[in-house]
Structures are given as structure tokens and as C-alpha cells.
Design a protein around this motif. Structure first.
Motif, short mmCIF file in Angstrom:
data_model
loop_
_atom_site.label_atom_id
_atom_site.label_comp_id
_atom_site.label_asym_id
_atom_site.label_seq_id
_atom_site.Cartn_x
_atom_site.Cartn_y
_atom_site.Cartn_z
N LEU A 111 5.74 47.25 80.75
CA LEU A 111 6.78 48.22 81.08
C LEU A 111 6.29 49.64 80.85
O LEU A 111 6.51 50.53 81.69
N ASP A 112 5.61 49.88 79.74
CA ASP A 112 5.08 51.22 79.46
C ASP A 112 4.08 51.64 80.54
O ASP A 112 4.11 52.78 81.03
N ALA A 113 3.19 50.72 80.92
CA ALA A 113 2.18 51.04 81.92
C ALA A 113 2.80 51.31 83.28
O ALA A 113 2.46 52.26 83.98
N ALA A 114 3.76 50.46 83.68
CA ALA A 114 4.40 50.63 84.98
C ALA A 114 5.20 51.92 85.03
O ALA A 114 5.26 52.60 86.07
N THR A 115 5.83 52.28 83.92
CA THR A 115 6.59 53.53 83.87
C THR A 115 5.67 54.73 84.12
O THR A 115 6.01 55.65 84.87
N GLU A 116 4.49 54.71 83.50
CA GLU A 116 3.53 55.80 83.70
C GLU A 116 3.04 55.82 85.14
O GLU A 116 2.90 56.90 85.74
N ALA A 117 2.80 54.65 85.71
CA ALA A 117 2.31 54.59 87.10
C ALA A 117 3.35 55.17 88.06
O ALA A 117 2.99 55.83 89.04
N CYS A 118 4.63 54.94 87.78
CA CYS A 118 5.68 55.40 88.70
C CYS A 118 5.93 56.89 88.61
O CYS A 118 6.65 57.45 89.45
N LYS A 119 5.34 57.57 87.63
CA LYS A 119 5.50 59.01 87.52
C LYS A 119 4.67 59.76 88.55
O LYS A 119 4.87 60.97 88.75
N SER A 120 3.76 59.07 89.19
CA SER A 120 2.88 59.71 90.16
C SER A 120 3.67 60.17 91.39
O SER A 120 4.56 59.47 91.86
N ASP A 121 3.31 61.36 91.89
CA ASP A 121 3.87 61.82 93.16
C ASP A 121 3.23 61.14 94.35
O ASP A 121 3.67 61.30 95.48
N GLU A 122 2.14 60.41 94.10
CA GLU A 122 1.40 59.74 95.18
C GLU A 122 2.25 58.58 95.69
O GLU A 122 2.65 57.71 94.92
N LEU A 123 2.57 58.59 96.97
CA LEU A 123 3.56 57.67 97.52
C LEU A 123 3.19 56.21 97.31
O LEU A 123 4.03 55.38 96.95
N ALA A 124 1.92 55.87 97.53
CA ALA A 124 1.52 54.47 97.49
C ALA A 124 1.62 53.90 96.08
O ALA A 124 2.09 52.78 95.87
#
Length: 888
Positions: A676-689
Motif C-alpha cells: 500500500l505504501d509503495a502503490a501510494t507513492e507510485a500514484c503520486k506521479s503526474d505521469e499518466l501511465a
């Protein structure tokens, strides 16, 4: 081989030649010359010229590449690595008749194009009856002279000085006059075991000094002392001989007729060479050869500038302007003093010819000298700017910055000034990946808008691409900030190109929201699929953006467009030999293969990407192997690659992708809070993909970690994207995520809906995972028999794909229902390496060894070697049997 001047590298190369010839080797050689570094492919041509009669055995595109590179025919400038593949196959073809040894002396002075090609060939050698030996000169401090970067990483032999006993024996044989014992010891100490110093230093000193009182100056390193020794010896020769030596030193080709024509122009008789030959400095036979490269540099550097200019003037007059206009222009440029527009214009024409042959570094060298000779300031600035462009394209970005400083002194018109700022930004992206690069590109794009609208739009797109890769905090740096600024891009002129549509779609998606941008982005991707690229990557502006279009297909959950675009990108890069861009194309294609459940195929692509990056000297990419390791459940490998990826990441994009991989791994292992922590950080990206494929991981991890509110927020975002996308893949992931957050009959309905959607798309790994979570839900509902059916399907699919951690999770759940899953039976193909599997798969389609070699940038003999290993491991004996096998 590496070592300082005089240490014995040339002697060892000669020893290798003398040893190889009686053993049946054919031996070809090339020698780098410092004054030849500006002539594109000169060193390669020197090596390959005796072999060109075998060029007819090469495929037509490779013949064309070599012919254009060597100036034997006109044509579109070939990619340097396409020339590399042609060279590899030419050498391998010759080696089929008998073993071939290629010796390259003073490789640090090879022209850049030749050095890159030969280093590429060296790294691709495997089963060929072919050996390459390069000799590189180190300075006294142990640092390499010249440009040795292309050879980094090759197996290396470093030569040190002779031991004391051998040094004493050599010095004793080198001195033919009485030698004072103290002087003997001092020469021995000062030479530090350098064989050439032991032989040459005593020869340059008067006999009286050798008998007593001779001392060597401590301030000079050994090669410099040797060079001074050669200078003293050449300086004692007759005046005409010294002039002839200087002309020979200024003429790197060693062509005897050219030397004699130049000497005649100066009124010097050929007999003037005899004293230099008797002194052991020069030998004239089929070619002019100096005893040692230091003799050439000693003679040239000892000459007064007017004498050097006179020598170059004679060589310019003696060089045929029709047969060798570039060398004539170069000599003429070295002849003149101060500004000279005629000489500068001649060099500019040489630069055009060099660029047409693919010699970007040579074009840069010609243009740099042309700028130095240009009297008119505006023309000088313009030529310096063009030289900077050529240097940057050739990979010499530091040198390009120096030329930009000259160009910036101007005066430049508005458009060239804007192009200067654009190039400065591109160099900064290449050298630093700094967070200020998107801002620099935006400034250039805004300046270009009224001057060159098409280039302005391309620059805005480049700024978005840069922000996608490296964007960080701060104004004008993140993807959103750049997209806001790109709304001011000028309108496309005429019919919009695919790149125009991509820019407009990206701006809309980032500024107005994903959902608003989907229609425009899909039109852009469809336009890329319909676009027929021209024959060269460099000349096709739209083909340059296939990498970004492929990433957008991921963001849109469009598996069909993703497959078409990644396949086209890889095929296109391979066809034109664009090895600089091929690793990126393979990287994105490997993601496609992972998500479609073809992990073995993804491993082949990741291995090919890594091998090509190494062969081309590119920075290491870890993303393909990281994502693959995560989906395979390889905990230690994922951790190692995650650390490496974060260390080299220059912005949010690299970090978010690494966090996505961690989320996948820990969801597979059942470590849901970490996932969950890792996915939360990944979703902060403005990169659409990245956000698109991190959201499903976040929903699963949040549900399993008891964070229903966070799961609901991610589900809402994913559902909105899925509705806008409308693909089976997107709708299937949304239904799966909705099921995870639901209870009772609604959950089951969503699971079944997800399975139905995902069966209709290529992304099989998500289908397998949906069977897994559905089976887990059924077991918790107490429906053990129904759970077994789903979990058994999940286990079989995940096991066959190689997603081991997810498969083990399915096995544990299946065991909890009372059923123990069958272990996967080992298959013969499991023994194949990723590259062998890649070769086997291509051969199974009917491709010949030559065709496979052209695709993988290997020689046909290496492919045949791989096939022998494949046949042995699979227990077969023919290509027909290979076609009948079912490969993973």
C-alpha cells in the motif's frame, strides 16, 4: 592493451601478427593518427579496405551502409550502429574462410565513428573465428590519452615496465659506446623499465656525456623524454630532410606518391629521405611509416608554425581536389594564418559531405575549424552553432557547449538564437537530466513560436517528454506545469501530424483531466499506427515519438494499440539500425509482454535491451528487469534492482515506476501494508501511465490492509479512467477492483464481470490474478468447491506464466481448501537462456540465421552457435523439429 608510449604495445601487436600468420590467420590492421581524427570512418576504412571484395555477401541495406560511410556511393546517412552490424558481418564473412585477426594500434586516435563501430563489433563477438586487439596509449599519470570511452569494459591487458634484470640487459645491448656506471644506473632509474626509453635515450646523447656526467631532466615524464630524444635526432639531419620529415608527419595517410608530390612542390628531392631512413626515424616502402608514433609527434611539434603551415600548403597543392576534397580542404585550413573565408567555406562543404556519410563527429570538427577561420562575425556564429549541433548529435556534448559559447557572442538573428537556446536545453537534458531542463525547453519553445511554429510545437512536446521522465518540484518543471505552459503552443499548420495530435492530447489530459484527454490521445495513437515512417529515424519526426506514444497506450489501457505501437517501434529501430533508440523500444515492449503474461518473452527482451545498452555504451536501464523480477516474485533481485533504479532516477517518473514494482511484489507476497505504501507513492506521479497501472495495485493492497477509505478513493479514480478508456482491459480492472471493495452478491457479480472483460483482451496476467482474488473471496465465503475451481485456474495460469509469488499465493489458498496443486513439470525449454529462447522463437518462425542475426545485431555464425546449444538442450537435431515444439 593499455600502457604509456614506448612500453611495447606496437611490438606486441607485431608479435601477435608474426605468431598468427604461421597458424593460418589472415591479419588486417589499422593505425590511429591524431591528425586524422576529423575524418569520419577513416580508421575503419583502413582496416576494411582489403576486405571489401567480400561485401557482396552482405544484405543490401548493410552494403549500402558501408558504401555510404566510406564515401563509395551517395545515399542517406546511415546510423553508426547499422554500419557496425555491416562491419561485424563483413569481418565474420571473411573469417569463414579462415581465422581473422584485426590489430588496431593507437586506437585512442581513431576517428570517433570508427572507434564506436569497432568497439560495437568487439562487444558482439561470440562464435566467430575472429579476434580484435586494440592498443591504447596511457599518459604518464596512467590516464588514457585521446578518446578511449568507446572501449570501456572490454577485456584489458595493462603493460608495465620491464623488470630490473630485463631492463639492464636491454640497456646494455642498446649502447654501443662506453657507458659510465653512474650514468648507466641513472638511465636505468629514469627510464622506469620503458623499453623505448632504454633504447632511445642513450642514442640521443653525445658520447662524451655517456662516458660520464650524463643526466636526464627529472621534470619530464618518460614519453616526453623519448619525444625530445627523437626531436634531437631529427634536428641533427640536413635541412631538406627535416622539411621532408615534417611533410610526412603532417600527412597521416602514409601515401608515398602524395608525399613525393608535396616534396616536389617544395623543391625537395626524394633522396632527402635517405638520412632519415638511415637514422632509423622513417621507412619508405609501399607506405611511409615512422619508427614510432612519437617520432611523428616529435617532428611535428618541434617545427615552427610557419614551417608547419608551409608543409600543409604543399600537401594541399599535392592532394587531388576531385579524389579527396576533404583532406585538401583540411590541409588548406591548416596552411592559412588568421581568418580566411575561402578555407572556411571549403571546410563547411567538407562538413556537409561528412554528415551525408553519417560522420557527425567529423562534421563537427570541420565546422569548428571553419568557425575559427571565418572573418565575418555573424557567419562565424552561425557556423559555430552548426558545429555545436553536430558535436551534440555525435555525443560530444561538452564540446558542443564550448561551441555554443562562441555562437552566443553573435550576432545571431532571432531564429538561430532560439535554436541556440533549444540546443542548450537539449544538451542539459543529455548531460544532467536536471529538473530545470523542462523550464529551459519551455522557454525555447515560446521563443520559437512566432519564428518556426512546427519546431516550437515539437519543443513543447519535448518539454512534456522531459517532464514525464525527470520532472520534479518547482515552477515549470512538473508535467502539469509544463502542460499548462504548452497550451500556448502555436496551432499546427495544415494537416496535423501524429506528433501534433499527441501534443494536443497530452496537454488536454494533463490540464483538463484524464477523461477529457482520452479522445484526443486515442486519435493521436491511431494516427501513429496509420503513419508510414520514412527510411531513417533521424529524418522522421513522428517516428521519434513512438516511445512516448507507446507509454500513452499503457496509460489508456489500450492493449491493441500498445501491441501495435511497441512492435512497430522495435521493428523500425531494428530495420534502420537505430541502436541508440532500440533499448528504449525493447523496454516498453517488455512491459507489454509482462502484462500479457509472457514473462519468458519479456525476459528475452530485457536481456536484449541490457546487451544492446552495454554494446552501445548507453547508461544502464534497470526498469525492464525490475518490473519483470517483481512480477516473478524474486524478492532479492527486486530489492537490488529497486535500489539501483532509485539511485539513477533523475525525477519522479523513475522513482514512481520503482515503487510500482515494489507494490506488485508485496501484493504477490501478501505484505499488504508495504504494498500500500509503495502503490501510494507510485500514484503520486503526474505521469499518466504509472498512475494507471499503479491504481489497481493500490486498491488491492488497501482492501487487504483494511484501509477501505483509501481503497474507495483509488477505485473512484480508476473507475473514471476505465469509463473514459472503454477498453476491455480498463473495464476488467475496474470491475475487479469494485469486487474487492464489495460484499455479498454484488462482489461476485463484479468478479464474474471482470473475468468476462479480461478474457476479451491480451492482458492475461490480470485475468489470472482476478481468478486468484475471486477464489480467495469464495473460500472466505465458505464455498470451498467453487473456490477450488477459481484457485486451480489461477495457479495453473500463474505457474505457466512464471509469476511464481502469485502462483505460490494461489497454492496456499488452494491448500486451505484441502486440495494440493500439482507442481509444474520441468520442460526442456527451461534450460534455455533468454537469448537462446529468443533465437529459438525466431528460427521457429522460419527465419534464417542471417535474418535472425540482423534482428539481434549478431553474426550468422553466432546464431548458428546458439542453435547448436538449443538443439542439444532440447534434444532435437533440426529446425523443422524446432518449429514443431511449443515454446513458452
Amino acid at each position: 592493451m593499455r600502457g604509456e608510449a614506448g612500453i611495447g604495445k606496437t611490438a606486441l601487436l607485431e608479435h601477435a601478427r608474426d605468431t598468427a600468420v604461421p597458424l593460418g590467420f589472415r591479419v588486417e590492421s589499422s593505425v590511429g593518427v591524431e591528425s586524422e581524427t576529423q575524418f569520419a570512418f577513416a580508421g575503419l576504412h583502413q582496416l576494411c579496405a582489403p576486405l571489401l571484395d567480400r561485401m557482396g555477401a552482405l544484405p543490401d541495406p548493410q552494403q549500402t551502409a558501408l558504401n555510404v560511410a566510406f564515401g563509395l556511393r551517395d545515399g542517406t546517412a546511415p546510423d553508426g550502429f547499422h554500419v557496425g552490424l555491416a562491419t561485424l558481418n563483413l569481418l565474420a564473412e571473411v573469417a569463414e574462410e579462415g581465422p581473422l585477426l584485426c590489430l588496431v594500434d593507437d586506437a585512442q586516435w581513431l576517428d570517433q565513428a570508427s572507434a564506436q563501430v569497432l568497439a560495437f563489433v568487439a562487444r558482439r563477438l561470440a562464435a566467430e573465428h575472429l579476434a580484435l586487439v586494440f592498443a591504447l596509449r596511457d599518459s604518464a599519470e596512467g590516464d588514457a590519452e585521446g578518446d578511449v570511452a568507446p572501449f570501456a569494459g572490454l577485456p584489458e591487458l595493462r603493460l608495465d615496465g620491464l623488470g630490473e634484470a630485463d631492463a639492464r640487459a636491454l640497456l646494455a645491448t642498446a649502447v654501443r659506446t662506453p657507458l659510465d656506471a653512474g650514468v648507466f644506473e641513472q638511465i636505468l632509474a629514469e627510464a622506469r623499465g620503458n623499453p623505448l626509453a632504454l633504447v632511445e635515450l642513450p642514442r640521443s646523447a653525445p658520447a662524451a656525456q655517456l662516458a660520464g656526467g650524463y643526466a636526464l631532466p627529472d621534470a619530464l615524464d618518460v614519453p616526453r623524454r623519448i619525444e625530445q630524444s627523437f626531436q634531437r635526432r631529427s634536428g641533427s639531419l640536413p635541412a631538406e630532410t627535416q622539411v621532408l620529415l615534417l611533410v610526412a608527419a603532417a600527412e597521416p595517410t602514409g601515401e608515398v606518391a602524395l608525399l613525393l608530390r608535396a616534396a616536389e612542390h617544395l623543391g625537395i628531392s626524394p633522396e632527402a629521405a635517405r638520412p632519415a631512413e638511415l637514422a632509423g626515424l622513417l621507412k619508405i616502402g609501399a607506405r611511409v611509416r615512422f619508427r614510432h608514433p612519437l617520432v611523428r609527434s616529435a617532428v611535428y611539434h618541434a617545427a615552427a608554425p610557419p614551417d608547419r603551415r608551409r608543409a600543409h600548403g604543399a600537401l594541399a597543392e599535392a592532394t587531388d581536389p576531385a579524389a579527396d576534397p576533404d583532406r585538401r580542404a583540411w590541409h588548406h585550413a591548416q596552411e592559412v594564418l588568421g581568418f580566411d573565408e575561402d578555407a572556411a567555406a571549403g571546410l563547411e562543404r567538407s562538413a556537409d559531405r561528412a554528415r551525408a556519410r553519417g560522420g557527425l563527429a567529423a562534421a563537427g570538427a570541420f565546422l569548428k575549424r571553419a568557425a575559427e577561420l571565418t572573418p565575418e562575425p555573424a557567419t562565424r556564429a552561425s557556423r559555430a552553432l552548426e558545429a555545436a549541433h553536430a558535436k551534440h548529435e555525435a555525443g560530444a556534448s561538452e564540446a558542443a557547449l564550448e561551441l555554443l559559447a562562441i555562437a552566443a557572442t553573435g550576432p545571431l538573428d532571432a531564429l538561430p538564437q532560439a535554436r541556440l537556446e533549444l540546443l542548450r536545453a537539449r544538451i542539459a537534458f543529455h548531460l544532467t537530466r536536471g529538473n530545470d531542463v523542462p523550464r529551459m525547453l519551455l522557454a525555447a519553445a515560446a521563443t520559437l513560436a512566432p519564428l518556426d511554429p512546427a519546431l516550437s510545437r515539437e519543443t513543447y512536446l519535448q518539454a512534456l517528454g522531459a517532464a514525464t521522465v525527470i520532472g520534479g518540484p518547482g515552477p515549470g518543471r512538473g508535467v502539469r506545469e509544463v502542460a499548462e505552459a504548452a497550451r500556448d503552443a502555436p496551432a499546427a499548420l495544415g494537416e496535423p501530424r501524429p506528433a501534433d495530435l499527441l501534443l494536443d492530447g497530452l496537454v488536454t489530459a494533463v490540464v483538463d483531466g484524464y477523461e477529457a484527454g482520452v479522445p484526443g490521445l486515442r486519435r493521436a495513437l491511431e494516427a501513429f499506427c496509420a503513419h508510414q515512417p520514412r527510411s531513417q529515424v533521424a529524418s522522421d519526426g513522428d517516428a521519434r515519438w513512438l516511445w512516448l506514444a507507446s507509454r500513452i497506450a499503457l496509460a489508456l489501457f489500450d492493449d491493441d494499440l500498445l501491441h501495435v505501437l511497441t512492435s512497430r517501434n522495435v521493428r523500425y529501430a531494428r530495420e534502420v539500425g537505430a541502436l541508440a533508440t532500440l533499448p528504449t523500444a525493447l523496454l516498453i515492449q517488455s512491459f507489454d509482454m509482462v502484462l500479457s503474461g509472457r514473462l519468458a518473452r519479456a525476459a528475452e527482451l530485457a536481456a536484449a535491451e541490457g546487451a544492446l545498452a552495454q554494446a552501445t555504451g548507453a547508461l544502464p536501464w534497470h526498469a525492464a528487469r525490475l518490473v519483470l523480477a517483481a512480477w516473478r516474485g524474486q524478492q532479492d533481485e527486486t530489492a537490488r534492482l529497486h535500489t539501483a533504479s532509485v539511485q539513477v532516477a533523475t525525477g519522479r517518473s523513475g522513482v514512481s515506476l520503482a515503487q510500482y514494482a515494489l507494490a506488485v511484489l508485496h501484493n504477490a507476497l501478501g505484505n499488504y501494508p508495504t504494498a500500500l505504501d509503495a502503490a501510494t507513492e507510485a500514484c503520486k506521479s503526474d505521469e499518466l501511465a504509472h498512475a494507471s497501472f499503479a491504481l489497481p495495485e493500490l486498491v488491492e493492497a488497501a482492501c487487504r490492509a483494511g484501509q477501505q477509505e483509501r481503497a474507495g478513493a483509488a477505485l473512484e479514480q480508476l473507475s473514471s479512467r476505465a469509463l473514459a478508456s472503454g477498453t476491455q482491459w480498463a473495464l476488467g480492472l475496474a470491475a475487479r477492483s469494485r469486487a474487492l471493495t464489495s460484499n455479498g452478491p454484488a462482489a461476485e457479480q463484479h468478479y464474474r464481470e471482470s473475468i468476462e472483460y479480461l478474457r476479451g483482451c491480451r492482458m492475461a496476467i490480470y485475468l489470472a490474478r482476478t481468478h486468484l482474488v475471486y477464489g480467495e473471496w469464495l473460500r472466505r465465503e465458505g464455498r470451498r468447491q467453487d473456490a477450488r475451481e477459481q484457485l486451480r485456474t489461477a495457479h495453473e495460469l500463474l505457474t505457466s506464466m512464471g509469476a511464481e509469488a502469485f502462483a505460490e499465493r494461489a497454492a496456499r489458498e488452494l491448500g486451505a481448501t484441502g486440495e494440493h496443486p500439482r507442481k509444474r513439470t520441468a520442460q526442456p525449454a527451461d534450460e534455455l537462456t533468454p537469448q537462446e529462447l529468443h533465437v529459438a522463437r525466431m528460427v521457429a518462425t522460419g527465419a534464417t540465421s542471417r535474418e535472425v542475426g540482423a534482428q539481434l545485431f549478431l553474426s550468422p555464425r553466432t546464431i548458428e552457435s546458439h542453435l547448436r546449444s538449443i538443439f542439444r538442450k532440447l534434444g532435437i537435431t533440426s529446425r523443422r523439429q524446432l518449429r514443431e515444439l511449443s515454446l513458452p
